[in-house]
Scaffold this motif. Structure first.
Motif, PDB file in Angstrom:
ATOM      1  N   HIS A 103      92.044  31.163  68.581  1.00 39.70           N
ATOM      2  CA  HIS A 103      91.119  32.289  68.606  1.00 39.70           C
ATOM      3  C   HIS A 103      91.608  33.311  69.619  1.00 39.70           C
ATOM      4  CE1 HIS A 103      87.419  34.374  70.078  1.00 39.70           C
ATOM      5  NE2 HIS A 103      87.220  34.469  68.786  1.00 39.70           N
ATOM      6  N   SER A 104      91.367  34.580  69.363  1.00 35.63           N
ATOM      7  CA  SER A 104      91.616  35.647  70.337  1.00 35.63           C
ATOM      8  C   SER A 104      90.281  36.281  70.678  1.00 35.63           C
ATOM      9  CB  SER A 104      92.549  36.719  69.770  1.00 35.63           C
ATOM     10  OG  SER A 104      93.844  36.205  69.618  1.00 35.63           O
ATOM     11  N   GLY A 105      90.082  36.593  71.947  1.00 34.23           N
ATOM     12  CA  GLY A 105      88.821  37.171  72.370  1.00 34.23           C
ATOM     13  C   GLY A 105      89.014  38.327  73.322  1.00 34.23           C
ATOM     14  N   ALA A 106      87.951  39.106  73.467  1.00 30.33           N
ATOM     15  CA  ALA A 106      87.941  40.229  74.398  1.00 30.33           C
ATOM     16  C   ALA A 106      86.514  40.427  74.885  1.00 30.33           C
ATOM     17  CB  ALA A 106      88.448  41.498  73.721  1.00 30.33           C
ATOM     18  N   ASN A 107      86.384  40.934  76.099  1.00 27.68           N
ATOM     19  CA  ASN A 107      85.072  41.164  76.689  1.00 27.68           C
ATOM     20  C   ASN A 107      85.150  42.397  77.578  1.00 27.68           C
ATOM     21  OD1 ASN A 107      82.324  40.484  77.515  1.00 27.68           O
ATOM     22  ND2 ASN A 107      83.257  40.068  79.481  1.00 27.68           N
ATOM     23  N   ALA A 108      84.152  43.249  77.433  1.00 30.45           N
ATOM     24  CA  ALA A 108      84.065  44.431  78.285  1.00 30.45           C
ATOM     25  C   ALA A 108      83.317  44.052  79.563  1.00 30.45           C
ATOM     26  CB  ALA A 108      83.336  45.544  77.562  1.00 30.45           C
ATOM     27  N   ARG A 109      84.018  43.715  80.572  1.00 31.65           N
ATOM     28  CA  ARG A 109      83.540  43.397  81.924  1.00 31.65           C
ATOM     29  C   ARG A 109      82.026  43.309  82.075  1.00 31.65           C
ATOM     30  NH1 ARG A 109      85.982  46.244  87.262  1.00 31.65           N
ATOM     31  NH2 ARG A 109      85.176  44.731  88.698  1.00 31.65           N
ATOM     32  N   SER A 110      81.478  42.187  81.685  1.00 34.76           N
ATOM     33  CA  SER A 110      80.041  41.965  81.802  1.00 34.76           C
ATOM     34  C   SER A 110      79.773  40.497  82.085  1.00 34.76           C
ATOM     35  CB  SER A 110      79.331  42.398  80.516  1.00 34.76           C
ATOM     36  OG  SER A 110      79.794  41.652  79.420  1.00 34.76           O
ATOM     37  N   SER A 111      78.580  40.220  82.577  1.00 32.78           N
ATOM     38  CA  SER A 111      78.154  38.831  82.796  1.00 32.78           C
ATOM     39  C   SER A 111      77.621  38.311  81.471  1.00 32.78           C
ATOM     40  CB  SER A 111      77.070  38.762  83.871  1.00 32.78           C
ATOM     41  OG  SER A 111      77.572  39.216  85.098  1.00 32.78           O
ATOM     42  N   VAL A 112      78.344  37.361  80.897  1.00 28.89           N
ATOM     43  CA  VAL A 112      77.988  36.928  79.554  1.00 28.89           C
ATOM     44  C   VAL A 112      78.532  35.528  79.289  1.00 28.89           C
ATOM     45  CG1 VAL A 112      80.045  37.964  78.524  1.00 28.89           C
ATOM     46  CG2 VAL A 112      77.995  37.700  77.124  1.00 28.89           C
ATOM     47  N   ALA A 113      77.823  34.802  78.440  1.00 30.01           N
ATOM     48  CA  ALA A 113      78.326  33.533  77.916  1.00 30.01           C
ATOM     49  C   ALA A 113      78.710  33.785  76.475  1.00 30.01           C
ATOM     50  CB  ALA A 113      77.258  32.455  78.001  1.00 30.01           C
ATOM     51  N   LEU A 114      79.971  33.588  76.169  1.00 36.85           N
ATOM     52  CA  LEU A 114      80.483  33.843  74.828  1.00 36.85           C
ATOM     53  C   LEU A 114      80.798  32.518  74.154  1.00 36.85           C
ATOM     54  CD1 LEU A 114      82.977  36.668  75.846  1.00 36.85           C
ATOM     55  CD2 LEU A 114      80.760  36.971  74.733  1.00 36.85           C
ATOM     56  N   THR A 115      80.208  32.283  72.987  1.00 33.58           N
ATOM     57  CA  THR A 115      80.461  31.064  72.229  1.00 33.58           C
ATOM     58  C   THR A 115      81.130  31.435  70.919  1.00 33.58           C
ATOM     59  OG1 THR A 115      78.567  29.929  73.206  1.00 33.58           O
ATOM     60  CG2 THR A 115      79.397  29.052  71.126  1.00 33.58           C
ATOM     61  N   PHE A 116      82.201  30.709  70.604  1.00 31.07           N
ATOM     62  CA  PHE A 116      82.968  30.990  69.407  1.00 31.07           C
ATOM     63  C   PHE A 116      83.125  29.719  68.583  1.00 31.07           C
ATOM     64  CE2 PHE A 116      84.430  33.846  72.748  1.00 31.07           C
ATOM     65  CZ  PHE A 116      84.229  35.082  72.144  1.00 31.07           C
ATOM     66  N   ASP A 117      82.817  29.800  67.299  1.00 28.85           N
ATOM     67  CA  ASP A 117      83.100  28.720  66.362  1.00 28.85           C
ATOM     68  C   ASP A 117      84.488  28.961  65.797  1.00 28.85           C
ATOM     69  OD1 ASP A 117      80.640  27.259  66.478  1.00 28.85           O
ATOM     70  OD2 ASP A 117      79.702  28.905  65.390  1.00 28.85           O
ATOM     71  N   ILE A 118      85.294  27.921  65.774  1.00 35.15           N
ATOM     72  CA  ILE A 118      86.670  28.025  65.302  1.00 35.15           C
ATOM     73  C   ILE A 118      86.918  26.933  64.268  1.00 35.15           C
ATOM     74  CG2 ILE A 118      87.527  29.095  67.425  1.00 35.15           C
ATOM     75  CD1 ILE A 118      88.493  26.356  68.343  1.00 35.15           C
ATOM     76  N   ALA A 119      87.991  27.068  63.532  1.00 39.62           N
ATOM     77  CA  ALA A 119      88.352  26.035  62.558  1.00 39.62           C
ATOM     78  C   ALA A 119      88.587  24.716  63.300  1.00 39.62           C
ATOM     79  CB  ALA A 119      89.603  26.440  61.793  1.00 39.62           C
ATOM     80  N   PRO A 120      87.961  23.618  62.865  1.00 37.49           N
ATOM     81  CA  PRO A 120      88.167  22.341  63.537  1.00 37.49           C
ATOM     82  C   PRO A 120      89.657  21.988  63.603  1.00 37.49           C
ATOM     83  CG  PRO A 120      86.381  22.179  61.953  1.00 37.49           C
ATOM     84  CD  PRO A 120      87.056  23.510  61.723  1.00 37.49           C
TER      85      PRO A 120
END
Length: 143
Positions: A103-120
């Motif tokens: 997976h590739s991810g990006a976040n704009a500088r914030s306080s956050v919990a990011l959850t990603f579902d990916i192919a098993p």
């Protein structure tokens, strides 16, 4: 209904119960804090790279056996936005000796919990490959 649980236990050292945590660089050599920050309730337990890192850099967790991963959560910026934030990353798994981008991810500088579902995918290790840091002088995450 599918239930998910953390593969990685709360750790008190970089090597414990067959799990090994390592990093390309770090503000200190207590890399295991990167897997404990939110989970153990201690906001000071975070991972921060060394100053002026040479990207890409890696934060790796090696497992004692193979696990199938299908979801991951990354906590960013809870302790300190300047230190606890990576702007762009790849989540990679070690599959039969080869690192595979899951997976590739990006976040704009914030306080956050990011959850990603990916192919098993069955892996013997996972890593965060930091490709851009948010603060300019280091990168990191809370868990």
């Amino acid at each position: 209904m599918v239930f998910y649980k953390s593969i990685i236990p709360i750790m008190t050292s970089n090597s414990q119960d067959g799990f090994t945590v390592s990093a390309t660089s770090g503000a200190s050599n207590v890399h295991y804090r990167g897997v404990n920050g939110i989970y153990d309730g201690d906001a000071g337990n975070t991972y921060r790279s060394s100053l002026s890192p040479s990207l890409p850099e890696y934060f790796t967790v090696t497992f004692p056996k193979k696990y199938t991963v299908s979801r991951y959560t990354l906590y960013l910026g809870y302790f300190n936005l300047n230190y606890g934030s990576v702007e762009a990353w790849d989540f990679e798994g070690l599959v039969d000796g080869t690192w595979i981008k899951l997976h590739s991810g990006a976040n704009a500088r914030s306080s956050v919990a990011l959850t990603f579902d990916i192919a098993p995918t069955t892996v013997s290790a996972i890593r965060i490959k930091a490709t851009n840091n948010a603060s300019g002088n280091s990168w990191g995450f809370d868990e």
